[in-house]
Every structure is written in C-alpha cells, then in structure tokens.
Design a protein around this motif. Sequence first.
Motif, PDB file in Angstrom:
ATOM      1  N   GLN A  82       0.821  -1.202   0.000  1.00  0.00           N
ATOM      2  CA  GLN A  82       0.000   0.000   0.000  1.00  0.00           C
ATOM      3  C   GLN A  82       0.859   1.257   0.000  1.00  0.00           C
ATOM      4  O   GLN A  82       0.354   2.360   0.010  1.00  0.00           O
ATOM      5  CB  GLN A  82      -0.893   0.009   1.235  1.00  0.00           C
ATOM      6  CG  GLN A  82      -1.808  -1.197   1.249  1.00  0.00           C
ATOM      7  CD  GLN A  82      -3.011  -0.949   2.101  1.00  0.00           C
ATOM      8  OE1 GLN A  82      -2.919  -0.385   3.183  1.00  0.00           O
ATOM      9  NE2 GLN A  82      -4.167  -1.361   1.611  1.00  0.00           N
ATOM     10  N   ARG A 100     -11.942  -5.417   1.574  1.00  0.00           N
ATOM     11  CA  ARG A 100     -11.594  -4.016   1.829  1.00  0.00           C
ATOM     12  C   ARG A 100     -11.465  -3.674   3.307  1.00  0.00           C
ATOM     13  O   ARG A 100     -11.089  -2.568   3.647  1.00  0.00           O
ATOM     14  CB  ARG A 100     -12.631  -3.078   1.190  1.00  0.00           C
ATOM     15  CG  ARG A 100     -12.821  -3.282  -0.295  1.00  0.00           C
ATOM     16  CD  ARG A 100     -11.671  -2.745  -1.105  1.00  0.00           C
ATOM     17  NE  ARG A 100     -11.586  -1.302  -1.032  1.00  0.00           N
ATOM     18  CZ  ARG A 100     -10.686  -0.566  -1.660  1.00  0.00           C
ATOM     19  NH1 ARG A 100      -9.784  -1.148  -2.410  1.00  0.00           N
ATOM     20  NH2 ARG A 100     -10.674   0.738  -1.547  1.00  0.00           N
ATOM     21  N   THR A 101     -11.832  -4.584   4.205  1.00  0.00           N
ATOM     22  CA  THR A 101     -11.657  -4.317   5.638  1.00  0.00           C
ATOM     23  C   THR A 101     -10.171  -4.450   5.982  1.00  0.00           C
ATOM     24  O   THR A 101      -9.409  -5.065   5.229  1.00  0.00           O
ATOM     25  CB  THR A 101     -12.434  -5.330   6.500  1.00  0.00           C
ATOM     26  OG1 THR A 101     -11.900  -6.634   6.243  1.00  0.00           O
ATOM     27  CG2 THR A 101     -13.924  -5.318   6.185  1.00  0.00           C
ATOM     28  N   THR A 157      -7.454  -6.841   4.035  1.00  0.00           N
ATOM     29  CA  THR A 157      -6.201  -6.345   3.461  1.00  0.00           C
ATOM     30  C   THR A 157      -5.024  -7.087   4.084  1.00  0.00           C
ATOM     31  O   THR A 157      -4.089  -7.497   3.382  1.00  0.00           O
ATOM     32  CB  THR A 157      -6.065  -4.828   3.729  1.00  0.00           C
ATOM     33  OG1 THR A 157      -7.262  -4.184   3.284  1.00  0.00           O
ATOM     34  CG2 THR A 157      -4.882  -4.237   2.989  1.00  0.00           C
ATOM     35  N   LEU A 204      -8.896  -5.551  -7.882  1.00  0.00           N
ATOM     36  CA  LEU A 204      -8.312  -4.882  -6.710  1.00  0.00           C
ATOM     37  C   LEU A 204      -6.807  -4.667  -6.873  1.00  0.00           C
ATOM     38  O   LEU A 204      -6.271  -3.655  -6.432  1.00  0.00           O
ATOM     39  CB  LEU A 204      -8.551  -5.715  -5.453  1.00  0.00           C
ATOM     40  CG  LEU A 204      -9.934  -5.600  -4.846  1.00  0.00           C
ATOM     41  CD1 LEU A 204     -10.141  -6.713  -3.838  1.00  0.00           C
ATOM     42  CD2 LEU A 204     -10.089  -4.238  -4.164  1.00  0.00           C
ATOM     43  N   ASP A 211      -5.497  -0.792  -6.897  1.00  0.00           N
ATOM     44  CA  ASP A 211      -6.258  -0.784  -5.658  1.00  0.00           C
ATOM     45  C   ASP A 211      -7.618  -0.089  -5.821  1.00  0.00           C
ATOM     46  O   ASP A 211      -8.073   0.618  -4.935  1.00  0.00           O
ATOM     47  CB  ASP A 211      -5.438  -0.068  -4.573  1.00  0.00           C
ATOM     48  CG  ASP A 211      -5.754  -0.619  -3.203  1.00  0.00           C
ATOM     49  OD1 ASP A 211      -6.179  -1.778  -3.130  1.00  0.00           O
ATOM     50  OD2 ASP A 211      -5.597   0.127  -2.229  1.00  0.00           O
ATOM     51  N   PRO A 217     -11.598   0.458  -5.889  1.00  0.00           N
ATOM     52  CA  PRO A 217     -12.681  -0.155  -5.120  1.00  0.00           C
ATOM     53  C   PRO A 217     -13.574  -1.012  -6.027  1.00  0.00           C
ATOM     54  O   PRO A 217     -13.730  -0.723  -7.203  1.00  0.00           O
ATOM     55  CB  PRO A 217     -13.459   1.035  -4.567  1.00  0.00           C
ATOM     56  CG  PRO A 217     -13.099   2.192  -5.428  1.00  0.00           C
ATOM     57  CD  PRO A 217     -11.746   1.916  -6.002  1.00  0.00           C
ATOM     58  N   ASP A 255     -17.161  -1.863  -6.328  1.00  0.00           N
ATOM     59  CA  ASP A 255     -18.530  -1.621  -5.860  1.00  0.00           C
ATOM     60  C   ASP A 255     -19.494  -2.602  -6.534  1.00  0.00           C
ATOM     61  O   ASP A 255     -19.083  -3.447  -7.331  1.00  0.00           O
ATOM     62  CB  ASP A 255     -18.938  -0.160  -6.101  1.00  0.00           C
ATOM     63  CG  ASP A 255     -18.740   0.233  -7.560  1.00  0.00           C
ATOM     64  OD1 ASP A 255     -18.734  -0.672  -8.417  1.00  0.00           O
ATOM     65  OD2 ASP A 255     -18.593   1.436  -7.829  1.00  0.00           O
TER      66      ASP A 255
END
Lengths: 204, 204
Positions: A122, B108-109, B113, B178, B182, B184, B186
Amino acid sequence: MAHQQWHCGPAGCPPHGKRRRGEALEQAILAAAVRELAEVGYDAMTVEGVAARAHTGKAALYRRWPAKEDLVVDALHFMLPPCGALPDTGSVRDDLVELLSAMAATIRTPAGTAMQRMLGSQRCAPEILETVHGKVIGPRREMLLEALRRGAQRGEVRPDAVTVLVAQVGSAMILQHLADDDRPVDRRVVEEIVDQVVMPLLRP
Amino acid sequence: MAHQQWHCGPAGCPPHGKRRRGEALEQAILAAAVRELAEVGYDAMTVEGVAARAHTGKAALYRRWPAKEDLVVDALHFMLPPCGALPDTGSVRDDLVELLSAMAATIRTPAGTAMQRMLGSQRCAPEILETVHGKVIGPRREMLLEALRRGAQRGEVRPDAVTVLVAQVGSAMILQHLADDDRPVDRRVVEEIVDQVVMPLLRP
C-alpha cells in the motif's frame, strides 16, 4: 504520496572482491534490488539488504539513487522481460495457451515476484505502479485482447466476448492459482484454465 | 519453515492512559496487529509497531505471543469476519452478485487487506496460511460452488460448469480488479463481472 526514505535494516556485508565500476556495478545493484524485492517485499526492503546482496557499500546506492523508489523503478525497467510477440497459431485456444504460459513463467521469475509484491504494497509510489502497468500489465492485456479479436475474425469467438473484462479472465485465474499456496502454474494448469473457463466463454 | 523471530523497528510509544488488563488489552493488541499487517505487511511488521498502535509496551506482547506467527494467527481468527449464510434468492445470478459483493466488502476491511498481504508474503508460516484458508477462502469457495449446484438443479447452469475452477472465476476477477491500482470494487463492478463473465460461462 511522500517519498519513502530508506530505513535501517540488518547490517550489510562490507564491499569485497574486485572493485566494479560504472555499468557492471549498476547492473549488479539492480539485480540485487529485484532479489531483495522478491524476497522481503517493498515495505521491508532496506538499503543495507540491497548493498549486501550486491556485495557493495551503501554509499554506492545512495550516490545513484537517493530515494528508494528511484532504484525500484530502474530495477524493474532493467529486469522485467519484454513482452515478446503475440503468438499466431491460427487457433485462439492455442494462442491463449501460449500467451498465458509465458505470463505464468514471467510471474515466477524474481522480477515477476517482485512486481506482484509491489502491487500488494500500500506504500508503493505511483511511478512504480506506472512502470509495472506500462511495461508489463498494459502490453500483455492488449495482446490477450488482440488474440480475441483475431479469433472473432476467424469466427471462433463471439464478437461480444471481445472485451477487456473477458480478455482478463485467464490471467486472473492464473494469479488466483498462484495466490493459493504459491502453487506452480505449469502448462497443464494453463490448459485446464483455457479449456474449462476461457473457451466456453468465447464460443459463439 | 523456521519460526520468524520478532525484529526491531521504529521505537514504539510508551504505554499510556488507563491500564487495561486481560481480555480488553488482548483485543486491543489483536486489532492493532491487524492494522499493522494491513498497512506495512507481514514481513515489515514489528513488535514495536504493534505495541505502539495498541498503546501498550512490548512486554505485553512478548508475554502472550513469543513468536510473530502466533500473534498473527490469533489476530486473524479474531478479526476475520465469519462467512455468513449462502444467499438464496432463487436466481444463480443474484446469489452470485450477493456472495461476491460480500466478498469484495470483506477484502476491503483491515482484516481482508491483512489477509491479502499475508498471501503475498513468501515468509508466511504454514499455520497462518492454514488459518486464512480454513476460515476464509475454503468456506467461501464452497458457497460459490453450492450456488452453482443449486443453479444446475434449477436448470440455470449447465451441469459440467459446476466445477471448482468455474466457481472461482468471479472471485479471481475481483482480486485482479483490486490488484489494479487498488480500485474499489462496488456493486456495479461485481454485476459487470457476473453478467459479462460468469453468467455466459454458466448458461446451458
């Protein structure tokens, strides 16, 4: 994103052996940076680690690459293999098997592993991501799409399957396979993916 | 693989504030470990970093988890969300959109990750990979396969598409999406993947 400064790691080996200069030393450092990236990842990569692998001192690195991302960008440019030509076997199935096998082989090289780990970090600087996309991901995606286009011209592929999303299915499956326990992706695995997943999706 | 010992990192914050004990402190440490994993990755994770995030001292960590992988396994068990029930909308398309959207949200939490970065590390201990597979990857794959089985019983899915490989296509596409910058994922992206890639592959 702020430039990430070098941070301290385990003490590196002192320089030894014959003194290399110029290009030879530079290439040794770039190759060492790729091995370090592949083994410890971008975030844990240290100037000491790279210097030790290249059998040189930290000063040789700092002089050429004041910031970590400069070295990483140069190392990736140096080590990532060029894309090669698009195979043209006359069959979309065989073109895809060739392309995806070459891709799977590239991912298993130190440079490929380094690249993958970079994408998972990241903290990766935008210029590194641009290098990876511009040199590796973009051209290979374009080749996959072109293989589908040719297949559509031959009537092997339904025209509405010629999309960026569909072109990525094979590579996505290979990456997922690799993420699982880091299993090797041999030709048999690639053929299974192409025959069970990609081809049923393409057929008119 | 040899157990990886803790190594030194930047100096952590000293403990401060009210003294927490037992379960409260333990949960604060586990949550801090997940944040550290998500942000710096497994290889660069340090005992100082986790202690600082948890506002405690290093001794509190060493006492409970002598080795790094013990803490990581406990932290993942604590933070990774349970799988939930398999949706049963009566349509394989909608079941898959629900399942894959939940999966994308989990990834995504911080725990998701952390998990992903763990899978990208080459130094990850086998017991950590087992935790991730047993708690997250395995059960979700089984649910995807079960959604296909139900679809086949209703005549929505061709029976020879009910395979482990086909069941993984949607999640592979989400992971690849992802990995690209990176971005998102949806609901719109999930629907695109299901409608353009997964459904054409399943239709009888």
